[in-house]
Design a protein around this motif. Structure first.
Motif, mmCIF file in Angstrom:
data_model
loop_
_atom_site.group_PDB
_atom_site.id
_atom_site.type_symbol
_atom_site.label_atom_id
_atom_site.label_comp_id
_atom_site.label_asym_id
_atom_site.label_seq_id
_atom_site.Cartn_x
_atom_site.Cartn_y
_atom_site.Cartn_z
ATOM 1 N N ASP A 403 -64.656 17.766 15.550
ATOM 2 C CA ASP A 403 -65.856 18.533 15.205
ATOM 3 C C ASP A 403 -65.631 19.341 13.932
ATOM 4 O O ASP A 403 -66.495 19.393 13.042
ATOM 5 C CB ASP A 403 -66.230 19.449 16.363
ATOM 6 N N ARG A 406 -65.815 17.059 10.803
ATOM 7 C CA ARG A 406 -67.169 16.717 10.350
ATOM 8 C C ARG A 406 -67.803 17.886 9.601
ATOM 9 O O ARG A 406 -68.474 17.690 8.584
ATOM 10 C CB ARG A 406 -68.031 16.309 11.546
ATOM 11 N N ARG A 407 -67.621 19.096 10.110
ATOM 12 C CA ARG A 407 -68.250 20.246 9.466
ATOM 13 C C ARG A 407 -67.637 20.546 8.107
ATOM 14 O O ARG A 407 -68.342 20.828 7.144
ATOM 15 C CB ARG A 407 -68.145 21.479 10.377
ATOM 16 N N SER A 411 -70.057 16.046 6.756
ATOM 17 C CA SER A 411 -70.576 14.851 7.421
ATOM 18 C C SER A 411 -71.172 15.157 8.790
ATOM 19 O O SER A 411 -71.288 14.275 9.636
ATOM 20 C CB SER A 411 -69.463 13.801 7.566
ATOM 21 N N ASP A 412 -71.559 16.407 8.992
ATOM 22 C CA ASP A 412 -72.257 16.770 10.220
ATOM 23 C C ASP A 412 -73.545 15.949 10.341
ATOM 24 O O ASP A 412 -74.210 15.644 9.355
ATOM 25 C CB ASP A 412 -72.585 18.260 10.186
ATOM 26 N N GLU A 414 -76.623 16.512 11.468
ATOM 27 C CA GLU A 414 -77.871 17.087 10.970
ATOM 28 C C GLU A 414 -77.856 17.248 9.459
ATOM 29 O O GLU A 414 -78.887 17.071 8.790
ATOM 30 C CB GLU A 414 -78.134 18.444 11.651
#
Length: 432
Positions: A403, A406-407, A411-412, A414
């Motif tokens: 997690d 991604r943040r 590449s999150d 949303e």
């Protein structure tokens, strides 16, 4: 004149397609005499798949690769520690694909030659160097003699995009041994890990940095495992294997083993060399997963390649004037986050977006490109190091690490789903 791209890898070819899509002429020179489907498998993350889809390559990409369904983390007994969905199953508007790197490169090459012309990519041509003076750098105030964008003799000239001045590049035709001089309105160094463009821009740019990990890679014809679209990471201490399908009954695998202490590595050290089964198999001989025969997978590969896991310290700047970098030439990174090729594709799209937005001021467009991508890719380099260092052994640790990755890499789900497109309408009618 034309924007010259050094390197016909995934990033360089995507840059050519992206520039053509906005009406900017581009040409590619590639040192290899023939582009063949070499290499092994890679993952294209949703942010890269989005860009190739917006270039009109979505159907071809879907036919080429395997749409990833999940990433599964296990121990050496096969016990599942953690799993998460991937691509559309994770909520992205675009899939994640596992593909053969060489086959993806050939797909992009065919698209470049179809859209830009059969002679848009010259193979067997090595870039030796480039020259640009103050006027050629496109400084709005002109060179030291007050020439506004003209060449060193004060000629205003200009290319078809209104850029006054250009740069000189030196090329070597490897077949004939002849050197030639060419002019270009800009130079993009997409020439990989041992980039000649980077070496001239940053002669003191720092060494390759080895993680202490050796990697052995191969592709094996084998039965699918788990969902048939699963990627797995199996770890036992400092020994790890990643495996995933890449289509046509093939499983791509990567073995990673710590064999030394991290430290600098000479640039002329072997990058990719033939690997020996006898060197890698002992680390995995006793692994027993009821759904994956790891020793059999390694033994079944027709060819094994060996690589060091390396990166470089992020640069404080990439380019200068009318010259910049893209992909591995700009930001080599650990393959831990499966992000190297994906970031090169995003580089290419942002490059075209910013150049088209800068109208007739190429140096300003290149500066905007660097501003948009340099810190973003440096964050990925650092995140890959952190993921490699942190590892993770429990489900909670693995969930936190993925997690966070991604943040920190933008590449999150949303963020990507709601980001505006990098596509722009063509400002100039392309020649082809």
């Amino acid at each position: 004149m034309t924007i010259l791209i050094a390197g016909a890898g995934i990033g360089g070819l995507t840059a050519a397609l992206s520039l053509h899509a906005v009406g900017i002429e581009a040409a590619v020179v590639e040192s290899s005499r023939e582009i063949r489907p070499l290499g092994v498998g890679i993952n294209l993350l949703p942010h890269a798949v989005r860009e190739l889809t917006e270039l009109g390559l979505g159907e071809e990409l879907a036919a080429l690769g395997v749409e990833s369904a999940e990433m599964v983390y296990c121990d050496a007994s096969g016990r599942r520690l953690f799993a998460e969905p991937r691509g559309t199953a994770q909520g992205y508007h675009w899939p994640q694909y596992s593909v053969h790197r060489g086959e993806l490169q050939l797909m992009l090459l065919a698209a470049v030659r179809e859209r830009l012309g059969a002679d848009a990519v010259r193979t067997g041509v090595r870039l030796l160097g480039f020259e640009q003076d103050d006027a050629q750098r496109g400084n709005r105030g002109g060179g030291q003699h007050g020439n506004r964008g003209g060449d060193q003799h004060g000629n205003r000239g200009g290319d078809r995009h209104g850029n006054q001045g250009a740069l000189q590049v030196r090329l070597l035709d490897r077949a004939s041994g002849q050197q030639e001089q060419a002019r270009a309105s800009a130079l993009i160094g997409a020439d990989g890990l041992h980039s000649a463009v980077r070496a001239q821009l940053h002669p003191q740019g720092g060494p390759l940095l080895w993680s202490g990990i050796r990697m052995w890679r191969g592709v094996t014809l084998a039965e699918p495992f788990l969902t048939g679209r699963s990627a797995v990471i199996v770890r036992d201490g400092d020994v790890e294997i990643i495996a995933y399908p890449i289509g046509r009954g093939r499983i791509n695998w990567v073995c990673q083993v710590r064999t030394g202490e991290p430290g600098p590595m000479a640039d002329d050290a072997a990058w990719s060399r033939p690997g020996a089964l006898a060197e890698v198999l002992p680390y995995y001989r006793d692994w027993a997963l009821d759904w994956l025969d790891v020793p059999g997978l390694l033994a079944g590969a027709e060819e094994i390649l060996e690589y060091p896991m390396i990166d470089r310290e992020p640069l404080p700047s990439w380019g200068h004037g009318r010259v910049t970098l893209l992909g591995d030439a700009a930001h080599p990174m650990y393959p831990v986050g499966a992000n190297g090729a994906s970031q090169a594709i995003v580089d290419a799209r942002v490059l075209a977006y910013e150049l088209a937005g800068a109208a007739d001021d190429l140096p300003t467009g290149l500066t905007r490109y660097e501003s948009a991508r340099r810190e973003a890719t440096a964050a990925v380099v650092r995140a890959n190091r952190a993921m490699h260092r942190d590892g993770g052994r429990t489900p909670a640790e693995l969930a936190r690490i993925t997690d966070t990755y991604r943040r920190t890499t933008g590449s999150d789900v949303e963020v990507l789903n709601n980001r505006p497109s990098f596509s722009r309408p063509a400002t100039v009618t392309p020649d082809h």
